[in-house]
Design a protein around this motif. Structure first.
Motif, PDB file in Angstrom:
ATOM      1  N   THR A  50       0.833  -1.193   0.000  1.00  0.00           N
ATOM      2  CA  THR A  50       0.000   0.000   0.000  1.00  0.00           C
ATOM      3  C   THR A  50       0.872   1.249   0.000  1.00  0.00           C
ATOM      4  OG1 THR A  50      -0.123   0.137   2.417  1.00  0.00           O
ATOM      5  CG2 THR A  50      -1.813  -1.177   1.300  1.00  0.00           C
ATOM      6  N   ILE A  51       0.262   2.345  -0.427  1.00  0.00           N
ATOM      7  CA  ILE A  51       0.960   3.628  -0.404  1.00  0.00           C
ATOM      8  C   ILE A  51      -0.050   4.713  -0.086  1.00  0.00           C
ATOM      9  CG2 ILE A  51       0.710   4.047  -2.888  1.00  0.00           C
ATOM     10  CD1 ILE A  51       3.605   5.244  -2.760  1.00  0.00           C
ATOM     11  N   ARG A  52       0.329   5.624   0.789  1.00  0.00           N
ATOM     12  CA  ARG A  52      -0.532   6.738   1.135  1.00  0.00           C
ATOM     13  C   ARG A  52      -0.172   7.930   0.271  1.00  0.00           C
ATOM     14  NH1 ARG A  52      -0.668   7.928   7.437  1.00  0.00           N
ATOM     15  NH2 ARG A  52       1.244   9.056   6.928  1.00  0.00           N
ATOM     16  N   SER A  53      -1.049   8.906   0.208  1.00  0.00           N
ATOM     17  CA  SER A  53      -0.821  10.061  -0.654  1.00  0.00           C
ATOM     18  C   SER A  53       0.465  10.795  -0.298  1.00  0.00           C
ATOM     19  CB  SER A  53      -2.010  11.021  -0.568  1.00  0.00           C
ATOM     20  OG  SER A  53      -2.451  11.177   0.762  1.00  0.00           O
ATOM     21  N   ASP A  54       0.928  10.683   0.949  1.00  0.00           N
ATOM     22  CA  ASP A  54       2.173  11.350   1.341  1.00  0.00           C
ATOM     23  C   ASP A  54       3.401  10.498   1.050  1.00  0.00           C
ATOM     24  OD1 ASP A  54       2.099  10.740   4.981  1.00  0.00           O
ATOM     25  OD2 ASP A  54       2.079   9.395   3.261  1.00  0.00           O
ATOM     26  N   GLY A  55       3.206   9.318   0.443  1.00  0.00           N
ATOM     27  CA  GLY A  55       4.327   8.472   0.059  1.00  0.00           C
ATOM     28  C   GLY A  55       4.672   7.363   1.034  1.00  0.00           C
ATOM     29  N   THR A  56       3.994   7.309   2.171  1.00  0.00           N
ATOM     30  CA  THR A  56       4.248   6.248   3.148  1.00  0.00           C
ATOM     31  C   THR A  56       3.822   4.904   2.574  1.00  0.00           C
ATOM     32  OG1 THR A  56       3.833   7.786   4.958  1.00  0.00           O
ATOM     33  CG2 THR A  56       3.776   5.439   5.479  1.00  0.00           C
ATOM     34  N   THR A  57       4.704   3.918   2.645  1.00  0.00           N
ATOM     35  CA  THR A  57       4.406   2.610   2.071  1.00  0.00           C
ATOM     36  C   THR A  57       4.416   1.521   3.131  1.00  0.00           C
ATOM     37  OG1 THR A  57       6.733   2.155   1.574  1.00  0.00           O
ATOM     38  CG2 THR A  57       5.450   3.279  -0.128  1.00  0.00           C
ATOM     39  N   ALA A  58       3.768   0.427   2.770  1.00  0.00           N
ATOM     40  CA  ALA A  58       3.782  -0.775   3.599  1.00  0.00           C
ATOM     41  C   ALA A  58       3.645  -1.963   2.659  1.00  0.00           C
ATOM     42  CB  ALA A  58       2.629  -0.765   4.602  1.00  0.00           C
ATOM     43  N   SER A  59       4.178  -3.098   3.087  1.00  0.00           N
ATOM     44  CA  SER A  59       4.072  -4.271   2.239  1.00  0.00           C
ATOM     45  C   SER A  59       3.929  -5.528   3.089  1.00  0.00           C
ATOM     46  CB  SER A  59       5.277  -4.391   1.305  1.00  0.00           C
ATOM     47  OG  SER A  59       6.466  -4.467   2.044  1.00  0.00           O
ATOM     48  N   ALA A  60       3.386  -6.559   2.466  1.00  0.00           N
ATOM     49  CA  ALA A  60       3.234  -7.834   3.150  1.00  0.00           C
ATOM     50  C   ALA A  60       4.600  -8.490   3.325  1.00  0.00           C
ATOM     51  CB  ALA A  60       2.315  -8.745   2.323  1.00  0.00           C
ATOM     52  N   ASP A  61       4.742  -9.268   4.388  1.00  0.00           N
ATOM     53  CA  ASP A  61       6.019  -9.929   4.651  1.00  0.00           C
ATOM     54  C   ASP A  61       6.447 -10.822   3.490  1.00  0.00           C
ATOM     55  OD1 ASP A  61       5.402 -10.410   8.233  1.00  0.00           O
ATOM     56  OD2 ASP A  61       6.187  -8.701   7.102  1.00  0.00           O
ATOM     57  N   SER A  62       5.473 -11.416   2.819  1.00  0.00           N
ATOM     58  CA  SER A  62       5.777 -12.368   1.749  1.00  0.00           C
ATOM     59  C   SER A  62       6.456 -11.717   0.542  1.00  0.00           C
ATOM     60  CB  SER A  62       4.502 -13.075   1.298  1.00  0.00           C
ATOM     61  OG  SER A  62       3.548 -12.122   0.846  1.00  0.00           O
ATOM     62  N   VAL A  63       6.349 -10.402   0.427  1.00  0.00           N
ATOM     63  CA  VAL A  63       6.930  -9.724  -0.745  1.00  0.00           C
ATOM     64  C   VAL A  63       8.005  -8.717  -0.378  1.00  0.00           C
ATOM     65  CG1 VAL A  63       4.756 -10.026  -1.991  1.00  0.00           C
ATOM     66  CG2 VAL A  63       5.235  -7.842  -0.847  1.00  0.00           C
ATOM     67  N   LYS A  64       8.257  -8.551   0.912  1.00  0.00           N
ATOM     68  CA  LYS A  64       9.276  -7.578   1.335  1.00  0.00           C
ATOM     69  C   LYS A  64      10.616  -7.905   0.705  1.00  0.00           C
ATOM     70  CE  LYS A  64       7.905  -5.454   5.723  1.00  0.00           C
ATOM     71  NZ  LYS A  64       6.490  -5.783   5.814  1.00  0.00           N
ATOM     72  N   GLY A  65      11.264  -6.880   0.183  1.00  0.00           N
ATOM     73  CA  GLY A  65      12.564  -7.065  -0.447  1.00  0.00           C
ATOM     74  C   GLY A  65      12.486  -7.500  -1.898  1.00  0.00           C
ATOM     75  N   ARG A  66      11.272  -7.835  -2.363  1.00  0.00           N
ATOM     76  CA  ARG A  66      11.116  -8.262  -3.767  1.00  0.00           C
ATOM     77  C   ARG A  66      10.189  -7.340  -4.557  1.00  0.00           C
ATOM     78  NH1 ARG A  66       8.661 -12.918  -4.968  1.00  0.00           N
ATOM     79  NH2 ARG A  66       7.314 -12.930  -3.113  1.00  0.00           N
ATOM     80  N   PHE A  67       9.158  -6.833  -3.918  1.00  0.00           N
ATOM     81  CA  PHE A  67       8.187  -5.968  -4.595  1.00  0.00           C
ATOM     82  C   PHE A  67       8.319  -4.545  -4.066  1.00  0.00           C
ATOM     83  CE2 PHE A  67       4.658  -9.361  -5.507  1.00  0.00           C
ATOM     84  CZ  PHE A  67       5.619 -10.167  -6.107  1.00  0.00           C
ATOM     85  N   THR A  68       8.146  -3.574  -4.962  1.00  0.00           N
ATOM     86  CA  THR A  68       8.200  -2.167  -4.572  1.00  0.00           C
ATOM     87  C   THR A  68       7.003  -1.429  -5.155  1.00  0.00           C
ATOM     88  OG1 THR A  68      10.618  -2.220  -4.569  1.00  0.00           O
ATOM     89  CG2 THR A  68       9.561  -0.059  -4.613  1.00  0.00           C
ATOM     90  N   ILE A  69       6.264  -0.754  -4.290  1.00  0.00           N
ATOM     91  CA  ILE A  69       5.131   0.049  -4.734  1.00  0.00           C
ATOM     92  C   ILE A  69       5.586   1.496  -4.874  1.00  0.00           C
ATOM     93  CG2 ILE A  69       4.290   0.520  -2.384  1.00  0.00           C
ATOM     94  CD1 ILE A  69       1.417   0.283  -3.504  1.00  0.00           C
ATOM     95  N   SER A  70       5.067   2.173  -5.903  1.00  0.00           N
ATOM     96  CA  SER A  70       5.412   3.575  -6.096  1.00  0.00           C
ATOM     97  C   SER A  70       4.247   4.269  -6.797  1.00  0.00           C
ATOM     98  CB  SER A  70       6.690   3.717  -6.931  1.00  0.00           C
ATOM     99  OG  SER A  70       6.498   3.180  -8.231  1.00  0.00           O
ATOM    100  N   GLN A  71       4.290   5.592  -6.795  1.00  0.00           N
ATOM    101  CA  GLN A  71       3.229   6.344  -7.460  1.00  0.00           C
ATOM    102  C   GLN A  71       3.826   7.488  -8.259  1.00  0.00           C
ATOM    103  OE1 GLN A  71       0.575   8.041  -4.504  1.00  0.00           O
ATOM    104  NE2 GLN A  71       2.247   8.788  -3.231  1.00  0.00           N
ATOM    105  N   ASP A  72       3.179   7.819  -9.353  1.00  0.00           N
ATOM    106  CA  ASP A  72       3.540   8.963 -10.171  1.00  0.00           C
ATOM    107  C   ASP A  72       2.313   9.864 -10.178  1.00  0.00           C
ATOM    108  OD1 ASP A  72       4.020  10.834 -12.164  1.00  0.00           O
ATOM    109  OD2 ASP A  72       5.125   9.428 -13.410  1.00  0.00           O
ATOM    110  N   LYS A  73       2.305  10.867  -9.312  1.00  0.00           N
ATOM    111  CA  LYS A  73       1.130  11.705  -9.176  1.00  0.00           C
ATOM    112  C   LYS A  73       0.835  12.498 -10.437  1.00  0.00           C
ATOM    113  CE  LYS A  73       1.000  12.213  -4.174  1.00  0.00           C
ATOM    114  NZ  LYS A  73       0.860  13.157  -3.045  1.00  0.00           N
TER     115      LYS A  73
END
Length: 126
Positions: A50-73
């Motif tokens: 997940t990602i919040r509008s201020d850029g704060t992210t969180a991810s599930a343990d199963s994908v940590k270190g492998r998946f990256t969420i980002s946004q292009d406003k």
């Protein structure tokens, strides 16, 4: 209302990468939570990142270190870079948005918080 359209899914060998994108259109709020979720056949939908509008992210343990969420406003686009894919990553991947976000709201990794959903994009790892 917000419309979400995912793309970028496909078939890939284990260890490979895919970049998923989700384009949002409609009334885009200043504060929001957005996230990637996935659902494999016979399993419940689960949160990936997940990602919040201020850029704060969180991810599930199963994908940590492998998946990256980002946004292009500027492009109203949410991305998910998936690396070192595993067989168990095979699923339909959905983009979702929660627009009822107030200062201090945390973005839940669970799907029930989210009101708007895309149609999904399939990721198959073999």
């Amino acid at each position: 209302h917000v419309q979400l359209v995912e793309s970028g899914g496909g078939s890939v060998q284990a260890g490979g990468s895919l970049r998923l994108s989700c384009v949002a259109s409609g009334h885009i709020y200043t504060r929001y939570c957005m996230g990637w979720f996935r659902q494999a056949p016979g399993k419940e939908r689960e949160g990936v990142a997940t990602i919040r509008s201020d850029g704060t992210t969180a991810s599930a343990d199963s994908v940590k270190g492998r998946f990256t969420i980002s946004q292009d406003k500027a492009k109203n686009t949410l991305n998910l870079q998936t690396n070192r894919l595993k067989l168990e990553d095979t699923a339909m991947y959905y983009c979702a948005a929660d627009l009822r976000v107030f200062p201090g709201t945390l973005c839940s990794i669970g799907p029930s918080q989210y009101d708007y959903w895309g149609q999904g994009t399939q990721v198959t790892v073999s």
